[in-house]
Every structure is written in structure tokens, then in C-alpha cells.
Enzyme design. Structure first.
Site, short mmCIF file in Angstrom:
data_model
loop_
_atom_site.label_atom_id
_atom_site.label_comp_id
_atom_site.label_asym_id
_atom_site.label_seq_id
_atom_site.Cartn_x
_atom_site.Cartn_y
_atom_site.Cartn_z
CB CYS A 2 -0.75 0.08 1.01
SG CYS A 2 -1.46 -2.34 1.21
NE ARG A 28 4.88 2.17 -0.98
CZ ARG A 28 5.81 1.56 0.06
NH1 ARG A 28 6.83 2.26 -0.47
NH2 ARG A 28 5.09 1.07 1.30
CD1 TRP A 74 0.04 -5.48 -3.42
CD2 TRP A 74 0.15 -6.52 -1.72
NE1 TRP A 74 0.84 -6.75 -3.61
CE2 TRP A 74 0.24 -7.38 -2.55
CE3 TRP A 74 -0.25 -6.97 -0.18
CZ2 TRP A 74 1.19 -8.69 -2.48
CZ3 TRP A 74 0.68 -8.24 0.10
CH2 TRP A 74 0.78 -9.46 -1.04
CG ASN A 98 0.94 0.21 4.40
OD1 ASN A 98 1.45 -1.22 4.30
ND2 ASN A 98 2.84 0.71 3.90
N GLY A 99 -0.64 -1.55 6.70
CA GLY A 99 -0.22 -2.62 7.71
C GLY A 99 -1.43 -3.41 7.56
CD GLU A 475 17.43 -11.93 -8.89
OE1 GLU A 475 16.65 -13.16 -8.34
OE2 GLU A 475 16.72 -11.12 -9.09
CE LYS A 479 14.05 -10.63 -11.04
NZ LYS A 479 14.56 -9.56 -10.08
CD GLU A 482 9.92 -10.64 -9.68
OE1 GLU A 482 9.99 -9.94 -8.71
OE2 GLU A 482 11.44 -11.11 -9.88
CG HIS A 498 19.05 -36.99 -6.73
ND1 HIS A 498 19.23 -38.30 -6.57
CD2 HIS A 498 19.95 -36.27 -6.57
CE1 HIS A 498 20.54 -38.58 -6.61
NE2 HIS A 498 20.89 -37.55 -6.76
CE LYS A 597 12.20 -1.94 -6.64
NZ LYS A 597 12.72 -2.86 -7.03
C1 G6P Z 1 9.90 -8.25 -2.98
C2 G6P Z 1 10.06 -7.40 -4.65
C3 G6P Z 1 11.29 -7.85 -4.71
C4 G6P Z 1 11.91 -8.27 -3.39
C5 G6P Z 1 12.17 -8.71 -1.84
C6 G6P Z 1 12.61 -8.49 -1.35
O1 G6P Z 1 8.98 -9.26 -3.01
O2 G6P Z 1 9.48 -7.82 -5.53
O3 G6P Z 1 11.90 -7.66 -5.94
O4 G6P Z 1 13.24 -8.87 -3.45
O5 G6P Z 1 10.86 -7.93 -2.20
O6 G6P Z 1 12.98 -6.73 -1.15
P1 G6P Z 1 14.14 -5.66 -0.27
O7 G6P Z 1 13.85 -4.13 -0.47
O8 G6P Z 1 13.83 -6.19 0.85
O9 G6P Z 1 15.17 -5.50 -1.04
#
Ligand code: G6P
Length: 602
Positions: A2, A28, A74, A98-99, A475, A479, A482, A498, A597
Site C-alpha cells: 500500500c 510499490r 495491495w 498501510n499495514g 535469481e 525474474k 515474476e 533425483h 515492490k
Molecule cells: C519484493 C520484491 C522483490 C524483492 C523482495 C525483497 O518481493 O518484489 O524484488 O527482492 O521484495 O525486497 P527488499 O526491498 O527487502 O530487497
């Protein structure tokens, strides 16, 4: 997560400022948006499901307003729909939040018994009713906020308006981030600095338990004990350029392309201007635990390989949400490193607090200046990646890995391991070439687009590798998932047989990453295993290991560099492959569905 924006000002610009602020917080992640403004001494609320653009269509910008609050939601409690969208109004109180209010069920019961009725499924509406109830009892907003802090459990950043005083904006903060922007004749509240950057660079950070009474030309801040307090005013260092696409089609593409520049900045900051060794001495710790989430955790895995290999200190990498609730073997000999782009990820922040309570030294590797993790760790090293807007991290991830490679190097300088000397001795020379090599890799777009033709319409894609290449696989796979919504998995190359190899069929794309010559033969054997079962193999390797063979269908060669830096080069084509796959599939690349984000709830 949020996003909150609030405005109070003599310029009567509430609608314009709040909408602009919300747009700047779009990165965000959110699924509905809303705004509440004072129009002729009455609160007018407008909200919509979906994008801010839906909301904007119905807003009459010619109507002036001196005060307002806005929100991008969100969804946590209740679906993403108009009813659950914020702001919520109960009696004389209107809030955005937010929270998560953890005891909202008990509170709802109590308030229902008092006659309150609810129209949404949200915990926010309960918080709003509670504030209204307390206000009815006290007739004093400050007193009501104090009582609210006692009654409400959980995380909340709240922007509040009261019908009885539409010249004052209130802000309350506990665990979720909230800042106050300062300007002439107008002030703002926001979840994050980009929201206010079009208007001011001066801001105050609220700490847990603090709240503020804000007028157009004055700000009063109360500390966690409800006493008036003075706060430092910060100045934001970057500029608006950072939050514009600068000619790129997407923020993600811009940010991928900024990686050479970020590397240069970090070399300058941590190697040229000062020796990273003078900032932190890792050699005094017997072991290191890295806590992080998502891509930051993957950067931690790169750090683990490098610090163990070159620094000879055992490193554990823990997913922060797991670390919080398990038996821990950490003590004063453990350095706990928290890695976070936003510096606000709730699980990582809580992990830091636990480590602090256990008496460990904590080091934050953080991108956002002055963020909660930066403030709660005993020492912080900033990643200098600048604002990252795309939800899927790229430049911040590689900046985290860069900083960890510097830490590994700083330790390696003190060891006498002959096997590692070549890498250590050539590190600085290779480091200076890093931005150029990164640029070289960035320029090969046509090659990546061709690889994407093999994967963008497939159901399952596998990434396999060993050691540090396996961390890169994790990673790369994240990527791809997502932003392009393609299902993919990262597997330790030797583990596939396995069980998971049963999923390999004719033409299943398998991306094999092989950059470490010490284990190249082993991974190539595993690649052969999938090839012989019909996989469509894309072999990603370095010039040094460029290998003609019948075990792949396509190959992608990246420049060879120092082993401590290799992941920073190899990840770039993998980021671009995800980007082009998402583009082929017409995905909303910068704002993927369901994702946020900055994840400020646990
Ligand atoms: C969210 C983002 C990711 C990020 C993760 C940790 O899930 O979408 O891209 O890696 O949070 O975020 P931070 O701000 O702690 O790196």
C-alpha cells in the site's frame, strides 16, 4: 505494498499533489486506489478497483481542496474491490492505512457491540471505527491517537482527517513506513520519498510509535511516549530523473541498463575513495548469517559463495520470514547481515531486531537511505543503486552482489590461500573493467531476443547450475516467473536426476549456466543428461569455457572476468531474457500482477 499520500496546504492543490504522489508510488504494487478530499467542508471520497488511471478519469481537478489523503491498496484483508479500497470513513474520521491490525477481529467484535456497522472486509475500517469511537469519547484527536496506539496491535502507517478540523492532517506510524514532506505553505505525508519528489526534497522520517499533527505551515511531532519532539529534516539526494523512464519503454529496461553506472559509483565509493576494510572488518566474526527475502536473498547466496571461498568465514543464508520463527544459533561472534533494497521489508526488519536482541552485530546492505533497516542495524553500507522503480529488482540486486564481492575481497586480502591469489591479485584491475564488460553484455539484445523465441510460449522452463551458478539460476528463474508469468524452476544441476528430470520432455527449455571452470565438467555432464532426454538446451557460459559440443541447441557466451565479479556479468543476459519474454507475452512488466515492490507486511 500500500502507498499513502496526504496533503495539507494553502495552495489548495490536494487533488493534483495526491494523484501525482500516488502515481510516483505505483511501483510499490497495488490493486485499487482512492482519494478523500475536503470539498466545501465535506469529505468527498472517490475510489476504484485497478489502476490509478481508472480513478483519475472520474476526478474533477478543477475543484480545489486544501486537504486530502490518497491510497494505493495491495489487498491483504478482503478482495481487491471498490468496497475494500481506501480511504475508509467512519463517523467523523477518514483514514488511509498501510499495514495489518493484528487484533482487528477482537476490535471488530467490541465495536459491533457498540453499534458500529462495517461495509468492507478490511482491518482498516475497524481501525477507522476505533478512532472514531475514541474521538467521540474524548473530543480530542491527539488523545484519541494516544489511546488508539494502546488498543491497536500490529503494523500501521495511517493518514487521518477529522471532519471537525479540516485544516489539520494527522499521521500515525508503527512498523509500516511513513514520512512527512516539508514545503512552503504546504506539507505532505507519504509512504516513501518518491511520492513527494515533484514538490520537495525535504522530509522527516517518523519512527515507530510516533505521530504528527500537520498544518500548512507547522508540524508537531509526538514521540512514542506521546511527548512533543524535534526531528531531523533530511534532504533527498537523488533527483526526479531517477523516477522517470528517461526514454526507455519500461523502468525495468532502464534499470537493467543502469548497471554499469551503478557499478562505477560503487567502485568509486567503496574502493577508490575509501577502503571498504575501513568501514567494516569482517575478520573478527567467527560466522556470518545473511537474512533477506526474494532477490536480496539470492544476492545473499552469491555473497555466501564468495565470502566462504575467498574469506574463509562460514556463512548461512536465511530467508528472513523463516529466520523469525526458528531456533537460532547466533551469538556475539556472529555478524548478521540484512540485505534489502527498500530497507522496509517487514520480515527482514524483524530479523534484524531479533539479531540485535541476541547481542549480535548487525550490518545492513540497503539501497534506500534512512530506511527502517538502515536505522535499525548497527552499521549500514548503502548500495548506491539510486531509485529502483520496477517491481522486479535488477540494478539493486546486482549492487547488493557487488557489495558482497567487495566484502569477500576485503577478507581475501588478509588470507594466504595460494589457490586464490590469482583472483585476488587481479581483482582491482578486473574491477575497473567491470562497467565496460557489463555494457558489452547489455549491447547483445538481438541474441537474447532470439533465445526468448524458444521459451516465451513454453509451460515449464528449467535453469540448472552448480555453486554460484546455481544461485544465479535461482535469481534468473524468479525474474522470469515474476514478470512473464512463465513457470520456471531453478535446480542444482546434480540434483535434477533425483526426481525432477522426469519433467524433462522433448523441447523442454533448460538453461544451463556454467561459469566456474572448477566444476564445469560436472555441470556439462548434467546438461548432457537432460539433452539426451530431448531438452532444448541453452548453454550460458564464458568465453573461457566456450565449448563446441552436441549437448546444447543454442549457446550464449558472456565475457570472462574475475571469479569474484563473474555473477555480475552473467546475470545481465538472464535479466534481459526475462524482460523480452515478458514483453513477448504482453505482460505489465514494471507492475507485475499480485506483486509489491516494498513488502511491509509479514
Ligand atoms: C519484493 C520484491 C522483490 C524483492 C523482495 C525483497 O518481493 O518484489 O524484488 O527482492 O521484495 O525486497 P527488499 O526491498 O527487502 O530487497
Amino acid at each position: 505494498m500500500c502507498g499513502i499520500v496526504g496533503y495539507i496546504g494553502k495552495n489548495n492543490n490536494a487533488k493534483k499533489v495526491i494523484l501525482k504522489g500516488l502515481e510516483n508510488l505505483e511501483y510499490r504494487g497495488y490493486d485499487s486506489a482512492g482519494i478523500a478530499c475536503n470539498i466545501n467542508n465535506e469529505i468527498n471520497i472517490q475510489k476504484e478497483k485497478g489502476r490509478i488511471s481508472n480513478l483519475k478519469e472520474n476526478i474533477n481537478f478543477s475543484e480545489k481542496s486544501n486537504i486530502g489523503i490518497g491510497h494505493t491498496r495491495w489487498a491483504t484483508h478482503g478482495k481487491a474491490n471498490k468496497e475494500n479500497a481506501h480511504p475508509h470513513k467512519c463517523g467523523k474520521i477518514t483514514i488511509v492505512h498501510n499495514g495489518i491490525i493484528e487484533n482487528y477481529i477482537e476490535l471488530k467484535q467490541e465495536l459491533s457491540n457498540l453499534g458500529y456497522k462495517f461495509n468492507s472486509d478490511t482491518d482498516t475500517e475497524i481501525a477507522c471505527a476505533l478512532l472514531d469511537y475514541l474521538y467521540n469519547q474524548t473530543n480530542d484527536i491527539i488523545k484519541s491517537i494516544e489511546l488508539f496506539k494502546e488498543k491497536a496491535k500490529g503494523a500501521y502507517a495511517i493518514g487521518l482527517l477529522c471532519d471537525d478540523d479540516l485544516d489539520t492532517l494527522y499521521a500515525i506510524k508503527n512498523k509500516s513506513p511513513l514520512i512527512i514532506g516539508i514545503n512552503k505553505d504546504e506539507n505532505y505525508i507519504a509512504s516513501d520519498v518518491p511520492a513527494i519528489l515533484n514538490f520537495t526534497k525535504d522530509y522527516i522520517i517518523l519512527e515507530d510509535g510516533e505521530f504528527a499533527k500537520i498544518n500548512s505551515d507547522s508540524i508537531e511531532i509526538y514521540d512514542k511516549n506521546n511527548k512533543l519532539t524535534d526531528k531531523k529534516v533530511n534532504k533527498f539526494e537523488s533527483d526526479l530523473q531517477d523516477i522517470s523512464k528517461n526514454g526507455y519503454e519500461h523502468f525495468m529496461l532502464k534499470e537493467i541498463n543502469e548497471q554499469p553506472e551503478v557499478a562505477k559509483k560503487m567502485i568509486d565509493e567503496y574502493i577508490n575513495k575509501q577502503d571498504i576494510n575501513n568501514l567494516i572488518d569482517l575478520s573478527k566474526y567467527k560466522n556470518i548469517t545473511i537474512v533477506a527475502c526474494g532477490s536480496a536473498m539470492h544476492a545473499g547466496l552469491i555473497g555466501k559463495s564468495l565470502i566462504e571461498e575467498y574469506g574463509n568465514i562460514p556463512v548461512k543464508v536465511e530467508i528472513a520470514s523463516e529466520f523469525r520463527y526458528k531456533k537460532l544459533f547466533i551469538d556475539k561472534d556472529t555478524l548478521v547481515i540484512a540485505i534489502s533494497q527498500s530497507g522496509e521489508t517487514a520480515d527482514t526488519l524483524e530479523a534484524v531486531k531479533i539479531a540485535n536482541d541476541k547481542g549480535c552485530d548487525t550490518l545492513g546492505i540497503v539501497n534506500v537511505f534512512g530506511s527502517s533497516i538502515a536505522r535499525n542495524t548497527s552499521k549500514v553500507l548503502y548500495t548506491k543503486a539510486g531509485c529502483e522503480i520496477a517491481v522486479a529488482t535488477t540494478k539493486a540486486y546486482s549492487a547488493q552482489a557487488t557489495l558482497l564481492s567487495f566484502l569477500a575481497y576485503s577478507l581475501a586480502k588478509n588470507t594466504n590461500d595460494k589457490n586464490k591469489l590469482n583472483e585476488i591479485n587481479s581483482f582491482l584491475t578486473d574491477l575497473n573493467k567491470l562497467p565496460i564488460l557489463m555494457q558489452k553484455v547489455l549491447d547483445n539484445n538481438e541474441e537474447y531476443k532470439e533465445i526468448v523465441n524458444d521459451i516465451y510460449n513454453k509451460n515449464d522452463i528449467f535453469f540448472i547450475g552448480r555453486g554460484i551458478d546455481y544461485s544465479l539460476c535461482m535469481e534468473a528463474s524468479l525474474k522470469l516467473k515474476e514478470i512473464s508469468y512463465l513457470h520456471s524452476e531453478a535446480y542444482a544441476a546434480g540434483e535434477l536426476k533425483h526426481g525432477t528430470i522426469s519433467l524433462i520432455d522433448e523441447n523442454t527449455p533448460v538453461i544451463g549456466i556454467v561459469t566456474d571452470k572448477n566444476i564445469a565438467d560436472k555441470t556439462i555432464s548434467n546438461i548432457k543428461e537432460v539433452k539426451s532426454r530431448g531438452a532444448n538446451v541453452i548453454y550460458v557460459t564464458t568465453e573461457e569455457l566456450d565449448n563446441d559440443g552436441d549437448f546444447y541447441d543454442k549457446k550464449l557466451i558472456v565475457p570472462k572476468t574475475n571469479s569474484l565479479l563473474q555473477p555480475l556479468i552473467t546475470i545481465i543476459p538472464l535479466q534481459l531474457i526475462s524482460y523480452y519474454a515478458a514483453k513477448n507475452n504482453n505482460c505489465d512488466i514494471d507492475k507485475p500482477k499480485n506483486l509489491a515492490k516494498s513488502v511491509t507486511v509479514e
